[in-house]
Design a protein around this motif. Structure first.
Motif, PDB file in Angstrom:
ATOM      1  N   HIS B 680       0.986  -1.074   0.057  1.00  0.00           N
ATOM      2  CA  HIS B 680       0.024   0.039   0.040  1.00  0.00           C
ATOM      3  C   HIS B 680       0.846   1.184   0.121  1.00  0.00           C
ATOM      4  O   HIS B 680       0.759   2.315  -0.827  1.00  0.00           O
ATOM      5  CB  HIS B 680      -0.930   0.015   1.295  1.00  0.00           C
ATOM      6  N   GLY B 681       1.905   1.242   0.761  1.00  0.00           N
ATOM      7  CA  GLY B 681       2.687   2.302   1.165  1.00  0.00           C
ATOM      8  C   GLY B 681       3.411   2.883  -0.301  1.00  0.00           C
ATOM      9  O   GLY B 681       3.533   3.907  -0.579  1.00  0.00           O
ATOM     10  N   VAL B 684       1.159   4.230  -2.897  1.00  0.00           N
ATOM     11  CA  VAL B 684       0.827   5.560  -2.647  1.00  0.00           C
ATOM     12  C   VAL B 684       2.140   6.536  -2.913  1.00  0.00           C
ATOM     13  O   VAL B 684       2.009   7.588  -3.544  1.00  0.00           O
ATOM     14  CB  VAL B 684       0.180   6.031  -1.389  1.00  0.00           C
ATOM     15  N   HIS B 685       3.375   5.846  -2.654  1.00  0.00           N
ATOM     16  CA  HIS B 685       4.482   6.741  -3.038  1.00  0.00           C
ATOM     17  C   HIS B 685       4.583   6.701  -4.617  1.00  0.00           C
ATOM     18  O   HIS B 685       5.082   8.097  -5.001  1.00  0.00           O
ATOM     19  CB  HIS B 685       5.851   5.923  -2.780  1.00  0.00           C
ATOM     20  N   MET B 713       2.149  16.398  -1.352  1.00  0.00           N
ATOM     21  CA  MET B 713       2.370  14.927  -0.806  1.00  0.00           C
ATOM     22  C   MET B 713       0.898  14.472  -0.835  1.00  0.00           C
ATOM     23  O   MET B 713       0.056  14.940  -0.902  1.00  0.00           O
ATOM     24  CB  MET B 713       2.451  15.053   0.635  1.00  0.00           C
ATOM     25  N   PRO B 714       0.941  13.056  -1.304  1.00  0.00           N
ATOM     26  CA  PRO B 714      -0.370  12.375  -1.417  1.00  0.00           C
ATOM     27  C   PRO B 714      -0.995  12.277  -0.061  1.00  0.00           C
ATOM     28  O   PRO B 714      -0.276  12.360   1.113  1.00  0.00           O
ATOM     29  CB  PRO B 714       0.068  11.097  -1.849  1.00  0.00           C
ATOM     30  N   ARG B 715      -2.211  12.799   0.041  1.00  0.00           N
ATOM     31  CA  ARG B 715      -3.119  12.767   1.226  1.00  0.00           C
ATOM     32  C   ARG B 715      -4.046  11.667   1.355  1.00  0.00           C
ATOM     33  O   ARG B 715      -4.392  11.110   0.003  1.00  0.00           O
ATOM     34  CB  ARG B 715      -3.564  13.774   1.345  1.00  0.00           C
ATOM     35  N   ALA B 716      -4.812  11.354   2.289  1.00  0.00           N
ATOM     36  CA  ALA B 716      -5.840  10.369   2.294  1.00  0.00           C
ATOM     37  C   ALA B 716      -7.030  10.398   1.195  1.00  0.00           C
ATOM     38  O   ALA B 716      -7.325   9.673   0.744  1.00  0.00           O
ATOM     39  CB  ALA B 716      -6.638  10.230   3.670  1.00  0.00           C
ATOM     40  N   ASP B 717      -7.093  11.907   0.913  1.00  0.00           N
ATOM     41  CA  ASP B 717      -8.248  11.957  -0.180  1.00  0.00           C
ATOM     42  C   ASP B 717      -7.830  11.912  -1.328  1.00  0.00           C
ATOM     43  O   ASP B 717      -8.565  12.194  -2.491  1.00  0.00           O
ATOM     44  CB  ASP B 717      -9.024  13.267   0.160  1.00  0.00           C
ATOM     45  N   VAL B 719      -6.196   9.234  -2.841  1.00  0.00           N
ATOM     46  CA  VAL B 719      -5.852   7.842  -3.195  1.00  0.00           C
ATOM     47  C   VAL B 719      -7.301   6.953  -2.885  1.00  0.00           C
ATOM     48  O   VAL B 719      -7.684   7.400  -1.741  1.00  0.00           O
ATOM     49  CB  VAL B 719      -4.680   7.455  -2.402  1.00  0.00           C
ATOM     50  N   PRO B 720      -7.184   5.951  -3.566  1.00  0.00           N
ATOM     51  CA  PRO B 720      -8.376   4.982  -2.936  1.00  0.00           C
ATOM     52  C   PRO B 720      -7.711   3.916  -2.047  1.00  0.00           C
ATOM     53  O   PRO B 720      -6.630   3.867  -1.769  1.00  0.00           O
ATOM     54  CB  PRO B 720      -8.677   4.427  -4.345  1.00  0.00           C
ATOM     55  N   SER B 721      -8.681   2.912  -1.663  1.00  0.00           N
ATOM     56  CA  SER B 721      -8.076   1.634  -1.060  1.00  0.00           C
ATOM     57  C   SER B 721      -7.676   0.646  -2.321  1.00  0.00           C
ATOM     58  O   SER B 721      -8.086   0.963  -3.486  1.00  0.00           O
ATOM     59  CB  SER B 721      -9.300   1.178  -0.106  1.00  0.00           C
ATOM     60  N   PHE B 722      -7.109  -0.310  -1.930  1.00  0.00           N
ATOM     61  CA  PHE B 722      -6.278  -1.018  -3.047  1.00  0.00           C
ATOM     62  C   PHE B 722      -6.748  -2.617  -2.830  1.00  0.00           C
ATOM     63  O   PHE B 722      -7.057  -3.099  -1.839  1.00  0.00           O
ATOM     64  CB  PHE B 722      -4.688  -1.006  -2.632  1.00  0.00           C
TER      65      PHE B 722
END
Lengths: 156, 783
Positions: B680-681, B684-685, B713-717, B719-722
Motif C-alpha cells: 500500500h505504502g 501511494v509513493h 504530498m499524497p493525502r488520504a483523499d 488515493v483509493p483503497s487497494f
C-alpha cells in the motif's frame, strides 16, 4: 517570562515559557511528553495534533500561552493503564501504522472525527477528514480501516 | 507451523509503544548539558564566499561557538564521500568534486552548509545563525537536467568540465543499431522522470556526546544504517576511530532512502561535541529537509523499441541524462547506472539493449537513492514505452506484454543487462491482476463514465525489480567500496528468553515482528519471549542496514543461520543431558527429542544447561549465543503486474483513481499483514510521483517547492483503497524463499497510473506529475 497553567491528560501542570513557545514545544520540552511530534513547519502534516478543550488542534500552531487554563489531551493520555483506547487498539489490529511518527497525530485526529461525525463512518468521510494528516508509510488504506473500525468500537 | 510463525499476520510487537506515545525518536532524547546546533545555509544557488564574519554571532546571547569549513579542515574532518565508482566513456572514473561538510570558499546549492552555530538553546542557536555575516559573490546557476552539460552553461566544479560526472555507455551499440535498422517498427518516447523529495515524516536529527575520559563519541542519528555511518565517518571522514565511535539509531520515523546517506549536519554535529566538550543536538525542520535531504529521480530520457511484425521486442535503446545535484551523495553514482540500466529488460525477452547515461552536476541539492532508486526510473520508462509500442502495433497492452514475457520455464533467466533473474511467473501474475481488476468489464465501465462526462482509462504495469542488495562480489566488481552481506546474533539468556541482534534497521518495516516470527518458527520459543534489537553499533556486532528491500532477504537469512547453529549446538547439549548419541537427537517445535522416544528437553532447558554447565559435554564451550553472516548469491527479483483505473474530468483535468489492483511475487510471505502494508505504502509513493509530487527549482536555483504547501504530498483523499494479491514463485538462491517487498509499489505504480491516463485521454504521453493543469492541457489537445 509568562507562567502557564493547564491540565494535561488530567494532571495540573505549570511552567515558565517564552512568549514565542509553541504548545508543542511546551508539551515536548517542558513536560517531556514526546509522543506529540513535529513533522513540518507550516502546520500541514498533522503529526502534532492534540486536543485542547475537546477539540483537535495542531499544537505547532498554538502558543503555549494561548492554551493557558485549558484541558489538553495528548496521545499519552488515551490509554487506561495497560488497556489501549479502542482507537489505539484499532490502529494496532488493522496495521494502521508503520514508522509510528505520524501515528499520534492520526489517532488524535481520528478521535476528533468520531466526536464530530459519530461512530458509523464511511471511507469517503474518513479520507476527507484525514486530509490534514500526512503519512508517508501506509498509503492510508489501513489508517482508513483503523479509523472506521475504531469509531465503531467506541460506540460498542 | 508455529502459532506465530511464518505466514501468520501477527500483530506488530512495536506498535504498543508508538500508539501510547512512547516511541523514542532521536529528537525525543535529551541529555544533561546539551547544546543546540543551527546551520548557516547558503541563500544562493551558486556563489563564491569572500569572507565570513562570525563576530556578531559569537557575541549573540547564548552562543558558545561558531565553526566554519576552516575549522573542520584544520581538524582534518571530511570531506563527504561517494562510495561507488562508475567508469566514464573516456576511460576515467566518474568525476568526484570535493564535498566539504562546511563550505570551502564556494557554495553550490541553496541550503549548502556554510557554518554551524552552537548555543545553549535551539532558539539562541538559530538567532546566532542569523547573525553570521557571509560575504557572497553570486554566480550564474545551472539547474536544468537536460541542458546542464551544454556548452556555455555556468561551470560548477573545475574537475567536472561541462558539469559532467560520467557518461556511461552500456551494451552492444552496433548490434542494437543493426537490429533497429532492420526492424518492422520502431517506437520512440521522450520522457521526464520528475524530481522528488523523499520526505520521511520524521525530519533528520543528530545528538552527539563526547566522553573525554574514554575519548568516545556517541552519536544518535536518524539513520537507516548505523554501522555504515560508523564505517564511513571513521574510515573516510576521520571523525573518530571505529572503536571509539558509537552510532545509535533509535526509532526512526521513515527513511525511504533519504536516511541512508552520511550528511554534512551529522558529521559536523559529531565533530563539534568534542570541540565544545558538551553534547550537541541538531533537529532539522521540514524546510531544511526539502533544502538539504538528498532528492530522488530527475531524469530526462529518450527510449526506443525495435519490434518485429508480431510485436516481439528485438532491441531497445535508451539515452538518459540524470541530475546528481551539486555534489555526489553517498551512493549517488550507482543509482542512475547499475540500479537503472540493469533493469531495462524488465519482464521481457528483449535480446539486445544499449543505453547511455550522462550524469550532470547542477546547482541543486544532491540526488541519491529514494524508494526504488533507479528501478522506478527504469520501470517507468520501459512500461510507458511498451504501451507506446502496443499502440504503434495496434496490439492490446496486455497482449504485447504477454507476447514478450520471459516464459516461466526459462528461469533462472540471464538478461542481456547483467542481471540473472532468480524465478518468476509473469503471465500468472498478469492473469491474476486482469481478473482482480475485472479488465474484461472495463469497456462497459468506460461507456458508463462517458455518460457522466468523464473519460475512463485503464493502465498496466508489469514490473520486475532487483533488490535484496546485494552479493558482495558482484557489487565489488561494479566499483562499490563495501560488502553487502548482513549479520545476526541470536542469544538465549539463561532464563530461556531470546534476544535477536540484527544489522538491518527498522524504520517502519516491522522487523521486530517479522524477525521474531522467523525465530519462533525455527526455535519454537514463544514470540513474546523474543526481542529483536537493532540500531546500535554497541549492541549489534555489525550490519549494513536497511535499503534496497534487503532486510528479510539478506538479514532474515543471517538470523536463520544463527538459529541453525544454536540447534546444532543444542543437540550436543541435549544428547549429553538425555544420555543419548548426538545423532539420535531430533529438534522440532522447541524440543530436542531422542528419536522414536518421548524423552525430550526444551530449548530453554538446553539454554540453561549451557550457562550452568555443571553436567555438560566435554570440550563444548558454555553459552547459548550464536552469530552468523550471510552474503547472498544473487539479487532478489520481485515482480508483478499493477493495474490502475482512472476517471478523468476533461473539464477540470482532475484525475480520480477509481480502482487499483496489484498482484506481486514476493516469494514466501512471513507476515502477510505487514507485506500488504508495504505494498500500500509503495503504491501511494508511486501515485504521489505520478499525480502530485514534483520538486522544482527556478532558473536561479531557488527551491520553489520547499514546504508542504508547495510540494504536494499524497493525502488520504487523493488515493483509493487497494486490491492486493500475490503470485509467488520460489527463488532458488534464497534459503528462506523470500524476496523483497518494500519498494515494489513505488516501482510498479507510476507507469500504471500514467498508462491509465493516456488511455483515458487517447494521447501518446503525458509527463509526471499529471496535475489537473497538465491533464487539462492534454485533454484539450486531444479533444
Amino acid at each position: 517570562m509568562p507562567i502557564v497553567n493547564m491540565n494535561v491528560n488530567g494532571n495540573p501542570v505549570t511552567g515558565e515559557v517564552e512568549g514565542r513557545t509553541l504548545l508543542v514545544q511546551f508539551l515536548r520540552e517542558n513536560l517531556g511528553l514526546t509522543g506529540t511530534h513535529i513533522g513540518c513547519d507550516t502546520s500541514q502534516c498533522g503529526s502534532c495534533v492534540v486536543h485542547v478543550d475537546g477539540k483537535s488542534v495542531k499544537s505547532c500552531t498554538l502558543l503555549a500561552v494561548m492554551a493557558d487554563g485549558s484541558e489538553v489531551t495528548t496521545i499519552e493520555g488515551l490509554a487506561n493503564g495497560a488497556e489501549l483506547h479502542p482507537m489505539q487498539q484499532a490502529f494496532m489490529d488493522n496495521h494502521g501504522l508503520q514508522c509510528g511518527f505520524c501515528t499520534p497525530g492520526m489517532v488524535m485526529s481520528a478521535l476528533d472525527i468520531v466526536n464530530r461525525n459519530g461512530n458509523e463512518l464511511d471511507e469517503n468521510t474518513v479520507r476527507k477528514e484525514l486530509a490534514g494528516n500526512i503519512c508517508r508509510c501506509t498509503g492510508y488504506h489501513n489508517i482508513v480501516k483503523s479509523v472506521t473500525a475504531g469509531a465503531k468500537a467506541m460506540g460498542d | 507451523m508455529a502459532e506465530n510463525g511464518i505466514g501468520v499476520s501477527v500483530r506488530r510487537k512495536e506498535d504498543n509503544r508508538f500508539l501510547i506515545g512512547k516511541g523514542r525518536y532521536t529528537d525525543d532524547i535529551n541529555v544533561a548539558g546539551q547544546t543546540y546546533a543551527a546551520f548557516v545555509r547558503s541563500p544562493h544557488a551558486h556563489a563564491t564566499i569572500n569572507g565570513i564574519d562570525k563576530s556578531a554571532a559569537e557575541a549573540s546571547v547564548g552562543v558558545i561557538a561558531v565553526f566554519t569549513g576552516d575549522d573542520l579542515a584544520a581538524d582534518g574532518i571530511g570531506p563527504l564521500i561517494c562510495g561507488v565508482t562508475v567508469p566514464s566513456d573516456d576511460g576515467e572514473p566518474h568525476r568526484a568534486p570535493a564535498h566539504p561538510a562546511l563550505a570551502q570558499g564556494k557554495v553550490n546549492y541553496v541550503g549548502d552548509h556554510v557554518a554551524v552555530v552552537i548555543a545553549e538553546t535551539q532558539a539562541q542557536a538559530r538567532e546566532g545563525a542569523e547573525k553570521v555575516g557571509v560575504d557572497y559573490t553570486a554566480l550564474p546557476a545551472v539547474t536544468d537536467t537536460g541542458s546542464a552539460a551544454d556548452d556555455g552553461q555556468p561551470q560548477i566544479h573545475d574537475v567536472a568540465p561541462n558539469n559532467m560526472c560520467y557518461n556511461w555507455p552500456f551494451g552492444d551499440k552496433d548490434a542494437v543499431e543493426a537490429a533497429f535498422a532492420s526492424a518492422h517498427k520502431v517506437s520512440t518516447l521522450d520522457l521526464v522522470n520528475n524530481r522528488m523529495v523523499t520526505n520521511p515524516m520524521e525530519p533528520r536529527a543528530a545528538l552527539a556526546e563526547y566522553n573525554a575520559g574514554t575519548e568516545e563519541i556517541t552519536l544518535h542519528l536518524t539513520t537507516q544504517n548505523p554501522h555504515v555511518h560508523r564505517l564511513v565517518m571513521s574510515a573516510f571522514n576521520q571523525l573518530a576511530p571505529e572503536h571509539k565511535l558509537r552510532i545509535v539509531s533509535p526509532d526512526v520515523g521513515g527513511g525511504f532512502g533519504a536516511k541512508i546517506f552520511v550528511y554534512a549536519e551529522e558529521l559536523v554535529v559529531g565533530w563539534s561535541c568534542r570541540k565544545v566538550n558538551r553534547p550537541v543536538k541538531w533537529t532539522g525542520d521540514r524546510t531544511e529537509a526539502f533544502l538539504a535531504d538528498a532528492h530522488g529521480r530527475d531524469h530526462v530520457a529518450t527510449a526506443e523499441m525495435a519490434l518485429d511484425e508480431n510485436g516481439k521486442f528485438l532491441a531497445m535503446r535508451v539515452m538518459t541524462k540524470a541530475n546528481l545535484g551539486a555534489y555526489l551523495s553517498t551512493f549517488a553514482t550507482m543509482v542512475p547506472s547499475y540500479l537503472y540500466a540493469f533493469l531495462f529488460a524488465g519482464q521481457y525477452t528483449t535480446p539486445l539493449i544499449y543505453s547511455e547515461v550522462k550524469t550532470v552536476f547542477t546547482n541543486t541539492a544532491p540526488v541519491d537513492a529514494s524508494r526504488g532508486a533507479g528501478r522506478p526510473e527504469a520501470t517507468y520508462l520501459l512500461e510507458r514505452l511498451v504501451d507506446v509500442a502496443a499502440a504503434d502495433m495496434g496490439l492490446e497492452p496486455a497482449e504485447i506484454r504477454r507476447r514478450n514475457f520471459i516464459p516461466k520455464d526459462a528461469f533462472p533467466y540471464q538478461t542481456p543487462v547483467v542481471q540473472c533473474y532468480d524465478s518468476g511467473d509473469y503471465e500468472t501474475a498478469l492473469d491474476k491482476a486482469l481478473a482482480l481488476a475485472d479488465y474484461d468489464g472495463f469497456a462497459a465501465r468506460a461507456e458508463e463514465a462517458k455518460s457522466r462526462g468523464l473519460r475512463r482509462g485503464i493502465g498496466l504495469s508489469s514490473y520486475v525489480e532487483a533488490c535484496g542488495i546485494a552479493p558482495s562480489a558482484a557489487v565489488g566488481q561494479l566499483g562499490a567500496g563495501v560488502g553487502l552481506w548482513e549479520s545476526a546474533q541470536v542469544r538465549f539468556n539463561p532464563t530461556g528468553n531470546v534476544q535477536v541482534f540484527t544489522g538491518t534497521h527498522s524504520h517502519g518495516q516491522g522487523h521486530e515482528t517479522t524477525f521474531a516470527q522467523l525465530v519462533t518458527e525455527q526455535l519454537g520459543v514463544p514470540i513474546e519471549n523474543i526481542e529483536v534489537i537493532h540500531g546500535d553499533t554497541a549492541k549489534t556486532q555489525f550490519g549494513m542496514g536497511t535499503y534496497g528491500s534487503r532486510s528479510l532477504a539478506v538479514g532474515g537469512v543471517a538470523i536463520a543461520k544463527a538459529c541453525e547453529k544454536l540447534i546444532a549446538k543444542g543437540k550436543k547439549i541435549a544428547a549429553h543431558a538425555l544420555e543419548a548419541a548426538e545423532g539420535d537427537i531430533e529438534f522440532a517445535d522447541g524440543n530436542f527429542t531422542i528419536a522414536g522416544t518421548d524423552k525430550a528437553m526444551n530449548i530453554a532447558e538446553v539454554a540453561f544447561n549451557a550457562y550452568v554447565p555443571h553436567s555438560y559435554p566435554e570440550g563444548l564451550e558454555p553459552g547459548f549465543d550464536e552469530n552468523a553472516f550471510f552474503d547472498p548469491m544473487n539479487f532478489s527479483f520481485p515482480a508483478g503486474t499493477h493495474i490502475c483505473e482512472v476517471e478523468v474530468d476533461p473539464e477540470t483535468g482532475v484525475v480520480e483513481i477509481v480502482k487499483y489492483s496489484a498482484v506481486d511475487d514476493f516469494g514466501k510471505l512471513i507476515n502477510p499483514m505487514i507485506v500488504e502494508g508495504q505494498v500500500h505504502g509503495g503504491i501511494v509513493h508511486g501515485i504521489g510521483q505520478a499525480l502530485l509530487e514534483v520538486c522544482r527549482y527556478d532558473s536561479e536555483g531557488q527551491l520553489i517547492t520547499a514546504t508542504y504547501m508547495d510540494y504536494a504530498m499524497p493525502r488520504a483523499d487523493n488515493v483509493p483503497s487497494f486490491d492486493v494479491d500475490y503470485a509467488p514463485t520460489d527463488p532458488p538462491h534464497n534459503p528462506l524463499g523470500v524476496k523483497g517487498c518494500g519498494e515494489a509499489g513505488a516501482i510498479g505504480a507510476p507507469p500504471a497510473v500514467i498508462n491509465a491516463i493516456t488511455n483515458a485521454l487517447g494521447v501518446k504521453h503525458i509527463d509526471m506529475p499529471a496535475t489537473p493543469e497538465n491533464v487539462w492541457r492534454a485533454a484539450q489537445g486531444a479533444a
